[in-house]
Design a protein around this motif. Sequence first.
Motif, PDB file in Angstrom:
ATOM      1  N   ASP A  43       1.586 -17.809  -3.767  1.00 30.18           N
ATOM      2  CA  ASP A  43       0.285 -17.737  -3.102  1.00 30.18           C
ATOM      3  C   ASP A  43       0.173 -18.824  -2.041  1.00 30.18           C
ATOM      4  O   ASP A  43      -0.336 -18.579  -0.932  1.00 30.18           O
ATOM      5  N   LYS A  44       0.636 -20.020  -2.361  1.00 29.55           N
ATOM      6  CA  LYS A  44       0.604 -21.118  -1.386  1.00 29.55           C
ATOM      7  C   LYS A  44       1.540 -20.827  -0.218  1.00 29.55           C
ATOM      8  O   LYS A  44       1.197 -21.061   0.947  1.00 29.55           O
ATOM      9  N   PHE A  45       2.739 -20.308  -0.511  1.00 34.75           N
ATOM     10  CA  PHE A  45       3.692 -19.954   0.538  1.00 34.75           C
ATOM     11  C   PHE A  45       3.099 -18.917   1.474  1.00 34.75           C
ATOM     12  O   PHE A  45       3.259 -18.996   2.702  1.00 34.75           O
ATOM     13  N   ALA A  46       2.391 -17.941   0.919  1.00 37.99           N
ATOM     14  CA  ALA A  46       1.821 -16.862   1.728  1.00 37.99           C
ATOM     15  C   ALA A  46       0.840 -17.387   2.763  1.00 37.99           C
ATOM     16  O   ALA A  46       0.666 -16.767   3.829  1.00 37.99           O
ATOM     17  N   GLU A  47       0.183 -18.500   2.479  1.00 36.62           N
ATOM     18  CA  GLU A  47      -0.766 -19.073   3.434  1.00 36.62           C
ATOM     19  C   GLU A  47      -0.088 -19.476   4.732  1.00 36.62           C
ATOM     20  O   GLU A  47      -0.729 -19.520   5.785  1.00 36.62           O
ATOM     21  N   ASP A  48       1.209 -19.754   4.687  1.00 38.19           N
ATOM     22  CA  ASP A  48       1.962 -20.178   5.873  1.00 38.19           C
ATOM     23  C   ASP A  48       2.712 -19.018   6.526  1.00 38.19           C
ATOM     24  O   ASP A  48       3.517 -19.240   7.431  1.00 38.19           O
ATOM     25  N   CYS A  49       2.460 -17.805   6.051  1.00 45.11           N
ATOM     26  CA  CYS A  49       3.264 -16.651   6.463  1.00 45.11           C
ATOM     27  C   CYS A  49       2.462 -15.634   7.261  1.00 45.11           C
ATOM     28  O   CYS A  49       1.235 -15.615   7.237  1.00 45.11           O
ATOM     29  N   VAL A  50       3.205 -14.774   7.927  1.00 45.86           N
ATOM     30  CA  VAL A  50       2.679 -13.489   8.371  1.00 45.86           C
ATOM     31  C   VAL A  50       2.743 -12.546   7.170  1.00 45.86           C
ATOM     32  O   VAL A  50       3.769 -12.459   6.491  1.00 45.86           O
ATOM     33  N   VAL A  51       1.644 -11.866   6.895  1.00 45.77           N
ATOM     34  CA  VAL A  51       1.571 -10.938   5.766  1.00 45.77           C
ATOM     35  C   VAL A  51       1.589  -9.511   6.301  1.00 45.77           C
ATOM     36  O   VAL A  51       0.636  -9.081   6.974  1.00 45.77           O
ATOM     37  N   PHE A  52       2.673  -8.796   6.052  1.00 40.27           N
ATOM     38  CA  PHE A  52       2.710  -7.368   6.386  1.00 40.27           C
ATOM     39  C   PHE A  52       1.995  -6.618   5.263  1.00 40.27           C
ATOM     40  O   PHE A  52       2.416  -6.656   4.111  1.00 40.27           O
ATOM     41  N   GLU A  53       0.919  -5.938   5.615  1.00 42.24           N
ATOM     42  CA  GLU A  53       0.034  -5.381   4.606  1.00 42.24           C
ATOM     43  C   GLU A  53       0.500  -4.057   4.018  1.00 42.24           C
ATOM     44  O   GLU A  53       0.133  -3.727   2.886  1.00 42.24           O
ATOM     45  N   ASP A  54       1.295  -3.288   4.759  1.00 38.69           N
ATOM     46  CA  ASP A  54       1.543  -1.892   4.368  1.00 38.69           C
ATOM     47  C   ASP A  54       3.024  -1.545   4.426  1.00 38.69           C
ATOM     48  O   ASP A  54       3.443  -0.672   5.183  1.00 38.69           O
ATOM     49  N   CYS A  55       3.826  -2.216   3.617  1.00 36.53           N
ATOM     50  CA  CYS A  55       5.271  -1.971   3.583  1.00 36.53           C
ATOM     51  C   CYS A  55       5.617  -1.143   2.345  1.00 36.53           C
ATOM     52  O   CYS A  55       5.183  -1.465   1.238  1.00 36.53           O
ATOM     53  N   TYR A  56       6.431  -0.085   2.551  1.00 37.31           N
ATOM     54  CA  TYR A  56       6.776   0.836   1.472  1.00 37.31           C
ATOM     55  C   TYR A  56       8.230   1.274   1.586  1.00 37.31           C
ATOM     56  O   TYR A  56       8.785   1.343   2.681  1.00 37.31           O
ATOM     57  N   PRO A  57       8.859   1.624   0.456  1.00 32.91           N
ATOM     58  CA  PRO A  57      10.251   2.094   0.487  1.00 32.91           C
ATOM     59  C   PRO A  57      10.374   3.478   1.103  1.00 32.91           C
ATOM     60  O   PRO A  57       9.403   4.230   1.205  1.00 32.91           O
ATOM     61  N   GLU A  58      11.619   3.808   1.476  1.00 28.86           N
ATOM     62  CA  GLU A  58      11.961   5.178   1.846  1.00 28.86           C
ATOM     63  C   GLU A  58      12.648   5.851   0.668  1.00 28.86           C
ATOM     64  O   GLU A  58      12.150   6.802   0.097  1.00 28.86           O
ATOM     65  N   GLY A  59      13.833   5.363   0.276  1.00 27.26           N
ATOM     66  CA  GLY A  59      14.549   5.885  -0.884  1.00 27.26           C
ATOM     67  C   GLY A  59      14.449   4.901  -2.036  1.00 27.26           C
ATOM     68  O   GLY A  59      14.478   3.697  -1.837  1.00 27.26           O
ATOM     69  N   MET A  60      14.319   5.405  -3.237  1.00 28.78           N
ATOM     70  CA  MET A  60      14.176   4.564  -4.430  1.00 28.78           C
ATOM     71  C   MET A  60      15.126   5.058  -5.515  1.00 28.78           C
ATOM     72  O   MET A  60      15.566   6.209  -5.468  1.00 28.78           O
ATOM     73  N   PRO A  61      15.437   4.225  -6.525  1.00 25.06           N
ATOM     74  CA  PRO A  61      14.988   2.850  -6.759  1.00 25.06           C
ATOM     75  C   PRO A  61      15.991   1.810  -6.275  1.00 25.06           C
ATOM     76  O   PRO A  61      16.334   1.795  -5.093  1.00 25.06           O
ATOM     77  N   THR A  62      16.545   0.989  -7.199  1.00 28.18           N
ATOM     78  CA  THR A  62      17.234  -0.263  -6.873  1.00 28.18           C
ATOM     79  C   THR A  62      18.340  -0.118  -5.840  1.00 28.18           C
ATOM     80  O   THR A  62      18.299  -0.752  -4.779  1.00 28.18           O
TER      81      THR A  62
END
Length: 529
Positions: A89-108
């Motif tokens: 949470d603290k690290f995120a304060e110093d970051c750009v936050v991409f709000e809507d990132c999702y996979p294409e193919g799943m899983p691992t």
Amino acid sequence: MAKSRTGNLSRRGFLAQGTTAAAAGTAAGLSGCAAPTEAGLSGGIWERPPNQRDKGNRQNLIFLNTDTFRADNLQAYGGNGLVRCPRLDKFAEDCVVFEDCYPEGMPTIPIRRVLMTGRRIVPYHYFHQHEPVQTPGWHELYYEDQTVSETLLEAGYHTAFIADIPHLQRPGKNFHRGYSYYEWARGHEVDSYEQAPAELSDDDIVPEHYPREYWDRWLELDPGRPDFMRQFLANRKRYETECEAIIEVTAKRVIDWLRRNHDKTPFFLHLEAFDPHEPWDPPKRFLDEYMPDATGPTWWEPPYSNIEVPQAGIDRLRANYAGESMCVDYWIGEILNTVEELGLFDNSVVVFFSDHGALLGEQGEFLKGPTRIRRQVTHNPFLVRLPGKEKAGTRASGFVHHPDVMPTLFSLLELDPPPRATGKNLWGLVNGEASPHDGLVQEYGWIGAIRTAEWQFSKVVDRGRLGYDYDPQLYNRADDPDELTNVADQHPDVVAELGAKIDSYLESGTEITKGHFHAKEDFTPRHRT
């Protein structure tokens, strides 16, 4: 509630469940659709990425990827009211936050193929594997793939890969390709890290780990369950004499590499941590944050099968996941502290990412699976810290698909991604530009899905191979942001429209998602130089 009849699927069965000619055009607005001319790029010939040694800003790239870490574990993504991750949470304060990132193919494995190549991988092509997991898209990198590591190595970067994901290190896999240094930490899940006992009696499981009635029901649905528990418990007994969790070993190896190599710039350091992937067996100090001095069955391995879990089990499973996520937060925090101590934040792009999340009892289900392509599973954290905390606190809205991640990060290094990458550089979202994607198609097993601004929809894309019944799932994201109420029966027009978009996307990629696992035979005489 979702209406799906998944049958009596075991954990491995869930993973095992998961094409036509290329379309004569692209599916407008959908991520990753490529022109038919790209079909010619497929073939058993590997081309070395372009030499970019005299290009770029020579900043380091530190990519920290975890498995099964929900985006809403972090306050930057709204929090889920359960997990606490103070360091991230603290690290995120110093970051750009991409709000809507999702996979294409799943899983691992499919997800790593995309992240390492910047290239779309669906529709899936199925190849039988020499391992327990049999699911479409689950295979090593194609021979002709050009990877992040190979491209940065050619650009003059030192490249290092430190991972503990058992699937990446199985014999025959090649995900360490292009790394000048790589190291495996072992012991997760059914990795044959320790010699397991030949047999495991019910007395070894009940009542320490599960109630009798629950264990008996699980055995009916998954007769192979004792084999999994036998290997997992043997591994755990061995590694707990050395560390509190395998993430500790992996993080310490990353820290050691940084201390020994931080002056060898530019470098690309890539961490792949399996935690908080199940089994959820957090160290006591982290479990105590959520369930102090817990007693009763441990519930370390959640059910893939649709088995009713008693409330005490639900509470323990959720506490286990929260404790394991908090353990990840602690050890990723130790890595970030080392980055700061060594002054590397001044000349490094640092990324925190996760491949997917997990259900924690929503709709009475846990974990992930082809029938569970919903927000809790598919929404990814994607945090990017720039040197000097540039753009800190910026929230980049708009869809980002996994093929876009590599080209976007390459833009920050002022380098070109490999020619075979199909993803887009979406750093423009940080400056308020609109995403080029008005919908993201996903595939897990033989079920496809599409996410738009208004809807999340999934359906069978290859019923002949699915192996069980599945009713389409449609969720209205505005009215039902947690995607808990299936309204497919109420909107047949939306179901038809979104289903056609899924089909169009898959048809557009049939050729460009093909590849080979070997070089083309060549009898041309070679001379030593």
